[in-house]
Design an enzyme around this catalytic site. Structure first.
Site, short mmCIF file in Angstrom:
data_model
loop_
_atom_site.label_atom_id
_atom_site.label_comp_id
_atom_site.label_asym_id
_atom_site.label_seq_id
_atom_site.Cartn_x
_atom_site.Cartn_y
_atom_site.Cartn_z
CB THR A 113 -8.92 6.14 5.45
OG1 THR A 113 -7.75 6.38 6.21
CG2 THR A 113 -8.87 4.74 4.88
CE LYS A 149 -2.29 -1.65 10.84
NZ LYS A 149 -2.94 -0.85 9.81
N GLY A 165 -2.78 5.79 13.91
CA GLY A 165 -3.89 5.07 14.51
C GLY A 165 -4.40 3.96 13.60
CG ASP A 166 -5.65 0.09 11.93
OD1 ASP A 166 -5.40 0.41 10.76
OD2 ASP A 166 -6.32 -0.92 12.20
CE LYS A 211 -3.07 -0.01 3.28
NZ LYS A 211 -3.95 0.24 4.45
#
Ligand code: GLU
Length: 451
Positions: free
Chosen positions: A213, A130, A169-170, A118
Site C-alpha cells: 500500500t 470489508k 488485514g487492515d 478501488k
C-alpha cells in the site's frame, strides 16, 4: 447543469438515507460517488434501467456476529464482528478486516462501498467486501490477541473461502493475526487455501504485500506529480500515522529523493525539517512507550505532543492514518503552508468541505480509491500465486505493482477528456469515481438486468 446534478443527487440520497438512517460515514461515501456519476448513469438508457448506482449502494450481504473470548483474567468478553459482502460482480468479495474499538456498521459499510470502486480500478478480477470487530488490540497480551483471533475466525470461517470471499488485514490486523486466522480457517475447513491475503510468506503470503500500500501510494504520487510537470525529488512530504501504510510510504518516498518531514501517532508528531533519514525512520518504527517521546539528538527528530502534521510546511500531504483525519481547518493550514499535492494512503481521510477547499485552492488530490489500491492489488497477486501453487520474487511483484499503479493513473487521466478536469489537469477524485463506476456498470450490464 449544477441544478440538475443537485436535484438528481438529493432525490437519490433521500432513498439511500431512508435505508441507512444515521449511518453518517456510509452516507458520506455514497454521496461522494453519487455526485460524480449520477449524470453518467442518466445519460445511459442501459445504466438507468439497470439502476446501477442504487444497486452498488446496497451490499449483497451484511453478516454480523458475536465474538466471545476469554481475557487473561479469565473474564468472558463479548465483541461485535461484521463482514460486509459488498459486490461479487468482478470476482470474489475482497477487502480487509479492521479491529478498532469504535468500528460500527456505518464504518464497515462505507469501507466496503469504497472497496468496490478501488478494486474495480485495479483492473484485476476482485469483488469487494470489508469486515472487522469493535475490538481494541492495543494493550492486549499476545495470548489475548490469539484467543480473540481464534474466536473471530471461528465465527467468520463459514462465510469465506478462496473463491467466495478473501479477507485481508487492515488497521489492527497485521501479518501475525492473519497467520493465526489462516491456521484456524484451515482447521475449520480441512483445506489448504489462500483464504486470507497478507498472511506470512511462510504460509503462502506474497512477497511485498506488507509494503504494497505504501509503495503503491508513492508510485501513484510520482505519476501524479510527473503529470503536473514535476518530480518527487526534494519535495517536502508530510505523512500522518506510523503504521503499515505510513512506514512503507515514508521509506519509498525517501528512496525516491523526497524529504519526509513528519510522521505521527495518537500521541503527537515527529518532525524532521531536513527530512527523515533511513536511520531516523528505523528508530521511530521500533520506539515504544515514553522512549518514543525523546528521540536521540543525532537523528534530527523533534517530538511535539498533540501536534498535527497538517500544520507543517510541505509540498505533498500523505494522510495515511484514518477516515476524516483532515478537516476544513487542517485543509486551510495545508494551503497556507504551501501544499500542492495530496494523496490518500488511508480510506476517505479528507472531509467533504476540506476536499472542496483544497480543490478550490488548486491542490491536486488523489483519492484513496486510486492512490492506496496497491495493497489490494498485491492481495490480488497473492490470490493468483496461491491459486497457481506458485511463488513470485519480490522483484516481479514490485514490477507488477508499479505497472498496476501507473495503469490506474492512466485510466484516471484518460477520464479527463470526458469529464474530469481541474485547472487543466485531471480531477482525480471525480475520475476515480467515474472510472470505477464504468467498470462495475459494464459488468452489471453484461450480467443482464438483474444479474
Ligand atoms: N485493507 C486494505 C484496503 O483498504 C487491503 C485490502 C485487501 O488486501 O484485501 O484496501
Amino acid at each position: 447543469m449544477k441544478d440538475r446534478v443537485d436535484s438528481l443527487l438529493s432525490s437519490f440520497m433521500e432513498q439511500v438515507t431512508a435505508r441507512h438512517e444515521g449511518e453518517s460515514e456510509y452516507l458520506q461515501a455514497v454521496q461522494e460517488v453519487a455526485q460524480d456519476v449520477l449524470t453518467i448513469e442518466k445519460a445511459s438508457h442501459a445504466y438507468t434501467r439497470a439502476r446501477v448506482l442504487e444497486r452498488l449502494s446496497e451490499a449483497e450481504r451484511v453478516i454480523s456476529f458475536s465474538v466471545i473470548w476469554e481475557d487473561d483474567a479469565g473474564e468472558v468478553q463479548i465483541n461485535r464482528g461484521w463482514r460486509v459482502q459488498q459486490s461479487s460482480l468482478l470476482g470474489p468479495y475482497k477487502g480487509g478486516l479492521r479491529w478498532v474499538p469504535d468500528l460500527s456498521p456505518s464504518v464497515v459499510k462505507f469501507l466496503a462501498f469504497e472497496q468496490a470502486f478501488k478494486n474495480a480500478l485495479t483492473g484485476l478480477p476482485l469483488g469487494a467486501g470489508k469486515g472487522g470487530a469493535d475490538f481494541d488490540p492495543s494493550g492486549r497480551s499476545a495470548a489475548e490477541i490469539a484467543r480473540f483471533a481464534t474466536a473471530f475466525m471461528t465465527a467468520l470461517a463459514r462465510h469465506i473461502g478462496p473463491e467466495t470471499d478473501v479477507p485481508a488485514g487492515d488497521i489492527g490486523v497485521g501479518e501475525q493475526e492473519l497467520g493465526l486466522m489462516t491456521r484456524v480457517w484451515m482447521q475449520h475447513s480441512g483445506r489448504w487455501g489462500g483464504v486470507l491475503t497478507g498472511k506470512p510468506v511462510a504460509l503462502g503470503g506474497s512477497a511485498l504485500r506488507a509494503e504494497a500500500t505504501g509503495y503503491g501510494l508513492i508510485y501513484f504520487s510520482a505519476a501524479m506529480v510527473q503529470a503536473a510537470g514535476d518530480t518527487l525529488e526534494g519535495k517536502r512530504v508530510a505523512v500522518s500515522g506510523r503504521g503499515n501504510v505510513s512506514r512503507h510510504a515514508a521509506r519509498k518516498a525517501i528512496v525516491q529523493g523526497a524529504r519526509v518531514v513528519t510522521m505521527s501517532g495518537r500521541d503527537g508528531l515527529w518532525s524532521a525539517p531536513d527530512g527523515f533519514t533511513h536511520d531516523a525512520l528505523d528508530w521511530l518504527l521500533v520506539a515504544e512507550g515514553d522512549a518514543a517521546y525523546s528521540p536521540p539528538k543525532a537523528l534530527g527528530l523533534r517530538f511535539e505532543e498533540g501536534a498535527s502534521p497538517w500544520a507543517s510546511d510541505c509540498d505533498i500531504a500523505l494522510p495515511c492514518a484514518t477516515q476524516n483525519e483532515i478537516g476544513l481547518d487542517d485543509a486551510r493550514a495545508l494551503t497556507d503552508n504551501g501544499c500542492r499535492f495530496l494523496a490518500e494512503g488511508a480510506n476517505m481521510p479528507v472531509t467533504r468541505d476540506a476536499a472542496e477547499h483544497l480543490s478550490a485552492a488548486g491542490v491536486v488530490q488523489a483519492p484513496g480509491k486510486a492512490a492506496n489500491a496497491g495493497g489490494v492489488a498485491v492481495s490480488g497477486l497473492e490470490m493468483q500465486q496461491n491459486a497457481g501453487f506458485t511463488r513470485w520474487s519480490a522483484g516481479r511483484v514490485d514490477e507488477c505493482l508499479r505497472e498496476i499503479m501507473c495503469d490506474i493513473h492512466d485510466r484516471l487521466t484518460s477520464e479527463r477528456q470526458s469529464c474530469c478536469t481541474q485547472g487543466g489537469g485531471t480531477d482525480y477524485r471525480r475520475a476515480a469515481n467515474v472510472a470505477g463506476y464504468r467498470r462495475l456498470a459494464e459488468a452489471m450490464i453484461a450480467a443482464g438486468p438483474t444479474g
